[in-house]
Design a protein around this motif. Structure first.
Motif, PDB file in Angstrom:
ATOM      1  N   TRP A 196      11.723 -57.423  -2.598  1.00  0.00           N
ATOM      2  CA  TRP A 196      11.287 -56.768  -1.365  1.00  0.00           C
ATOM      3  C   TRP A 196      10.959 -55.307  -1.674  1.00  0.00           C
ATOM      4  CZ3 TRP A 196      10.145 -58.479   3.432  1.00  0.00           C
ATOM      5  CH2 TRP A 196      10.536 -59.777   3.775  1.00  0.00           C
ATOM      6  N   GLY A 197       9.822 -54.839  -1.174  1.00  0.00           N
ATOM      7  CA  GLY A 197       9.421 -53.443  -1.317  1.00  0.00           C
ATOM      8  C   GLY A 197       9.185 -52.818   0.050  1.00  0.00           C
ATOM      9  N   PHE A 198       9.219 -51.478   0.092  1.00  0.00           N
ATOM     10  CA  PHE A 198       9.193 -50.778   1.373  1.00  0.00           C
ATOM     11  C   PHE A 198       8.221 -49.602   1.336  1.00  0.00           C
ATOM     12  CE2 PHE A 198      13.332 -52.610   0.399  1.00  0.00           C
ATOM     13  CZ  PHE A 198      13.366 -53.605   1.356  1.00  0.00           C
ATOM     14  N   TYR A 199       7.584 -49.343   2.481  1.00  0.00           N
ATOM     15  CA  TYR A 199       6.537 -48.335   2.597  1.00  0.00           C
ATOM     16  C   TYR A 199       6.992 -47.212   3.524  1.00  0.00           C
ATOM     17  CZ  TYR A 199       3.165 -51.598   0.501  1.00  0.00           C
ATOM     18  OH  TYR A 199       2.482 -52.443  -0.343  1.00  0.00           O
ATOM     19  N   PHE A 200       6.998 -45.981   3.002  1.00  0.00           N
ATOM     20  CA  PHE A 200       7.347 -44.813   3.795  1.00  0.00           C
ATOM     21  C   PHE A 200       6.072 -44.158   4.326  1.00  0.00           C
ATOM     22  CE2 PHE A 200      10.724 -44.961   0.432  1.00  0.00           C
ATOM     23  CZ  PHE A 200      11.719 -45.455   1.254  1.00  0.00           C
ATOM     24  N   ILE A 201       6.094 -43.790   5.589  1.00  0.00           N
ATOM     25  CA  ILE A 201       4.909 -43.235   6.244  1.00  0.00           C
ATOM     26  C   ILE A 201       4.771 -41.753   5.952  1.00  0.00           C
ATOM     27  CG2 ILE A 201       3.780 -42.830   8.465  1.00  0.00           C
ATOM     28  CD1 ILE A 201       5.265 -45.287   9.536  1.00  0.00           C
ATOM     29  N   VAL A 202       3.561 -41.349   5.552  1.00  0.00           N
ATOM     30  CA  VAL A 202       3.213 -39.950   5.329  1.00  0.00           C
ATOM     31  C   VAL A 202       1.939 -39.650   6.112  1.00  0.00           C
ATOM     32  CG1 VAL A 202       4.324 -39.758   3.072  1.00  0.00           C
ATOM     33  CG2 VAL A 202       1.962 -40.560   3.218  1.00  0.00           C
ATOM     34  N   PRO A 203       1.654 -38.374   6.420  1.00  0.00           N
ATOM     35  CA  PRO A 203       0.454 -38.066   7.208  1.00  0.00           C
ATOM     36  C   PRO A 203      -0.848 -38.365   6.483  1.00  0.00           C
ATOM     37  CG  PRO A 203       2.052 -36.273   7.321  1.00  0.00           C
ATOM     38  CD  PRO A 203       2.513 -37.189   6.238  1.00  0.00           C
ATOM     39  N   ALA A 204      -0.916 -38.073   5.171  1.00  0.00           N
ATOM     40  CA  ALA A 204      -2.151 -38.250   4.407  1.00  0.00           C
ATOM     41  C   ALA A 204      -1.788 -38.706   2.992  1.00  0.00           C
ATOM     42  CB  ALA A 204      -2.953 -36.959   4.368  1.00  0.00           C
ATOM     43  N   ILE A 205      -2.457 -39.735   2.506  1.00  0.00           N
ATOM     44  CA  ILE A 205      -2.011 -40.388   1.276  1.00  0.00           C
ATOM     45  C   ILE A 205      -2.278 -39.572   0.015  1.00  0.00           C
ATOM     46  CG2 ILE A 205      -4.103 -41.718   0.789  1.00  0.00           C
ATOM     47  CD1 ILE A 205      -0.475 -43.034   0.647  1.00  0.00           C
ATOM     48  N   ASP A 206      -3.432 -38.903  -0.089  1.00  0.00           N
ATOM     49  CA  ASP A 206      -3.758 -38.198  -1.329  1.00  0.00           C
ATOM     50  C   ASP A 206      -2.785 -37.049  -1.593  1.00  0.00           C
ATOM     51  OD1 ASP A 206      -5.854 -39.857  -1.944  1.00  0.00           O
ATOM     52  OD2 ASP A 206      -7.397 -38.563  -1.114  1.00  0.00           O
ATOM     53  N   ALA A 207      -2.518 -36.260  -0.562  1.00  0.00           N
ATOM     54  CA  ALA A 207      -1.597 -35.139  -0.722  1.00  0.00           C
ATOM     55  C   ALA A 207      -0.203 -35.626  -1.089  1.00  0.00           C
ATOM     56  CB  ALA A 207      -1.552 -34.312   0.561  1.00  0.00           C
ATOM     57  N   ALA A 208       0.232 -36.721  -0.483  1.00  0.00           N
ATOM     58  CA  ALA A 208       1.562 -37.247  -0.777  1.00  0.00           C
ATOM     59  C   ALA A 208       1.644 -37.779  -2.208  1.00  0.00           C
ATOM     60  CB  ALA A 208       1.921 -38.355   0.211  1.00  0.00           C
ATOM     61  N   ALA A 209       0.588 -38.456  -2.666  1.00  0.00           N
ATOM     62  CA  ALA A 209       0.588 -38.967  -4.036  1.00  0.00           C
ATOM     63  C   ALA A 209       0.642 -37.824  -5.044  1.00  0.00           C
ATOM     64  CB  ALA A 209      -0.651 -39.822  -4.267  1.00  0.00           C
ATOM     65  N   GLU A 210      -0.082 -36.752  -4.781  1.00  0.00           N
ATOM     66  CA  GLU A 210      -0.036 -35.588  -5.672  1.00  0.00           C
ATOM     67  C   GLU A 210       1.350 -34.954  -5.661  1.00  0.00           C
ATOM     68  OE1 GLU A 210      -2.254 -34.417  -7.917  1.00  0.00           O
ATOM     69  OE2 GLU A 210      -3.221 -36.327  -7.432  1.00  0.00           O
ATOM     70  N   GLN A 211       2.000 -34.954  -4.500  1.00  0.00           N
ATOM     71  CA  GLN A 211       3.352 -34.402  -4.402  1.00  0.00           C
ATOM     72  C   GLN A 211       4.343 -35.229  -5.211  1.00  0.00           C
ATOM     73  OE1 GLN A 211       4.338 -31.624  -3.481  1.00  0.00           O
ATOM     74  NE2 GLN A 211       6.117 -31.605  -2.124  1.00  0.00           N
ATOM     75  N   VAL A 212       4.169 -36.553  -5.215  1.00  0.00           N
ATOM     76  CA  VAL A 212       5.029 -37.406  -6.033  1.00  0.00           C
ATOM     77  C   VAL A 212       4.970 -36.959  -7.489  1.00  0.00           C
ATOM     78  CG1 VAL A 212       5.304 -39.743  -6.977  1.00  0.00           C
ATOM     79  CG2 VAL A 212       4.923 -39.431  -4.527  1.00  0.00           C
ATOM     80  N   LYS A 213       3.765 -36.727  -7.990  1.00  0.00           N
ATOM     81  CA  LYS A 213       3.589 -36.311  -9.383  1.00  0.00           C
ATOM     82  C   LYS A 213       4.208 -34.939  -9.634  1.00  0.00           C
ATOM     83  CE  LYS A 213      -0.844 -38.758  -9.625  1.00  0.00           C
ATOM     84  NZ  LYS A 213      -2.314 -38.565  -9.773  1.00  0.00           N
ATOM     85  N   LYS A 214       3.996 -33.998  -8.724  1.00  0.00           N
ATOM     86  CA  LYS A 214       4.535 -32.648  -8.899  1.00  0.00           C
ATOM     87  C   LYS A 214       6.060 -32.650  -8.921  1.00  0.00           C
ATOM     88  CE  LYS A 214       0.631 -30.272  -6.687  1.00  0.00           C
ATOM     89  NZ  LYS A 214       0.198 -29.485  -5.496  1.00  0.00           N
ATOM     90  N   LEU A 215       6.650 -33.597  -8.215  1.00  0.00           N
ATOM     91  CA  LEU A 215       8.113 -33.660  -8.127  1.00  0.00           C
ATOM     92  C   LEU A 215       8.733 -34.474  -9.258  1.00  0.00           C
ATOM     93  CD1 LEU A 215       8.363 -34.230  -4.265  1.00  0.00           C
ATOM     94  CD2 LEU A 215       9.057 -32.159  -5.504  1.00  0.00           C
ATOM     95  N   GLY A 216       7.912 -34.954 -10.194  1.00  0.00           N
ATOM     96  CA  GLY A 216       8.432 -35.679 -11.343  1.00  0.00           C
ATOM     97  C   GLY A 216       8.405 -37.187 -11.226  1.00  0.00           C
ATOM     98  N   GLY A 217       7.852 -37.713 -10.130  1.00  0.00           N
ATOM     99  CA  GLY A 217       7.716 -39.147  -9.980  1.00  0.00           C
ATOM    100  C   GLY A 217       6.415 -39.648 -10.581  1.00  0.00           C
ATOM    101  N   GLN A 218       6.160 -40.929 -10.438  1.00  0.00           N
ATOM    102  CA  GLN A 218       4.938 -41.542 -10.956  1.00  0.00           C
ATOM    103  C   GLN A 218       4.186 -42.260  -9.840  1.00  0.00           C
ATOM    104  OE1 GLN A 218       5.304 -43.806 -14.729  1.00  0.00           O
ATOM    105  NE2 GLN A 218       7.476 -43.284 -14.651  1.00  0.00           N
ATOM    106  N   VAL A 219       2.873 -42.198  -9.897  1.00  0.00           N
ATOM    107  CA  VAL A 219       2.029 -43.006  -9.022  1.00  0.00           C
ATOM    108  C   VAL A 219       1.559 -44.197  -9.842  1.00  0.00           C
ATOM    109  CG1 VAL A 219      -0.084 -43.089  -7.640  1.00  0.00           C
ATOM    110  CG2 VAL A 219       1.337 -41.017  -7.635  1.00  0.00           C
ATOM    111  N   LEU A 220       2.072 -45.364  -9.522  1.00  0.00           N
ATOM    112  CA  LEU A 220       1.812 -46.567 -10.307  1.00  0.00           C
ATOM    113  C   LEU A 220       0.515 -47.259  -9.901  1.00  0.00           C
ATOM    114  CD1 LEU A 220       5.435 -48.007 -10.205  1.00  0.00           C
ATOM    115  CD2 LEU A 220       4.419 -46.534 -11.962  1.00  0.00           C
TER     116      LEU A 220
END
Length: 258
Positions: free
Chosen positions: A204-228
């Motif tokens: 099971w996987g889960f989706y968290f709501i953000v206002p805009a997808i591109d900015a959030a994906a870039e934030q994931v990378k800046k915070l040390g996460g990965q965009v798979l």
């Protein structure tokens, strides 16, 4: 209501780092509650004191047992013991027998016949206490629950019998097969499909709501996460991205706009 996802929980080896990551990404505000030998953290959306998700430390002992960092969902049921027994009697498994959490409710950890794990819970609100939660669909909340199954038709029959879910829109994804969405009453809850061969096991996987997808994906990378999986649009118009936090837990983002 029986069959509703009411809680989502992260098991992570580094709770302090996870607080920083998800707080910066989703705006969550943490509150720590100390228990006997452990700390449980709830995350709230600003302006709404009741938590929307929770977090516990993934201990060394758990890791040594092969339990990876990850998110799990809790489905509300009327009778935990009865529903857990139904999982076990119909080809599923009970990984943690029903037990009480004083002042919170009764829960169990179960798996469907293909091995995808969930928790079930009958909540108990402390006397005189009421919660204040953001409106469903608000940024920072969980907007979608998704099953990658060994066989979605078999999984559908199993879950519909346990939770009373109803079929909603079915999306033909060509070679990937059918993506079947489901609802409870008039509220859409999630979707399921047969997993592709490269995914090693159902989950099971889960989706968290953000206002805009591109900015959030870039934030994931800046915070040390990965965009798979890079942001892309799905039927219905929403934008999604698949991600992994710095401690190794998988999660997804969804947004109404790019």
């Amino acid at each position: 209501m029986h069959g509703t996802f009411l809680w989502h929980e992260l098991m992570t080896p580094d709770p302090a780092a996870a607080k920083s990551f998800y707080g910066a990404l989703l705006g969550w505000e943490p509150t720590d509650m100390d228990g006997p030998g452990f700390t449980y953290t709830t995350f709230a959306v600003p302006g709404f004191p009741s938590g929307v998700t929770g977090m516990m430390e993934l201990s060394r002992e758990m890791a040594d047992q092969g339990i990876p960092p990850g998110w799990t969902g809790y489905v509300q049921v009327d009778d935990v013991d009865k529903t857990a027994a139904e999982f076990g009697e119909n080809g599923g498994a009970i990984h943690r027998a029903p037990e009480d959490i004083p002042g919170i409710g009764r829960f169990a950890v179960v798996a469907d016949p293909h091995g995808a794990m969930l928790s079930i819970m009958a909540p108990k609100m402390p006397d005189g206490e009421t919660g204040t939660w953001p409106t469903p669909g608000s940024p920072g909340t969980v907007g979608w629950n998704e099953l990658m199954s060994g066989n979605w038709q078999e999984a559908w029959d199993f879950y519909a019998a346990r939770f009373g879910w109803e079929k909603d829109m079915a999306v033909d994804m060509d070679a990937m097969g059918i993506y079947q969405t489901f609802k409870l009453g008039d509220r859409g809850l999630g979707g399921m499909m047969t997993k592709p061969p490269q995914i090693p096991m159902p989950y099971w996987g889960f989706y968290f709501i953000v206002p805009a997808i591109d900015a959030a994906a870039e934030q994931v990378k800046k915070l040390g996460g990965q965009v798979l999986m890079d942001p892309h649009q799905v039927p219905g118009g929403s934008w999604i991205a698949a991600c992994q936090d710095p401690q190794g837990a998988y999660f997804n983002l969804t947004a109404p706009a790019r």
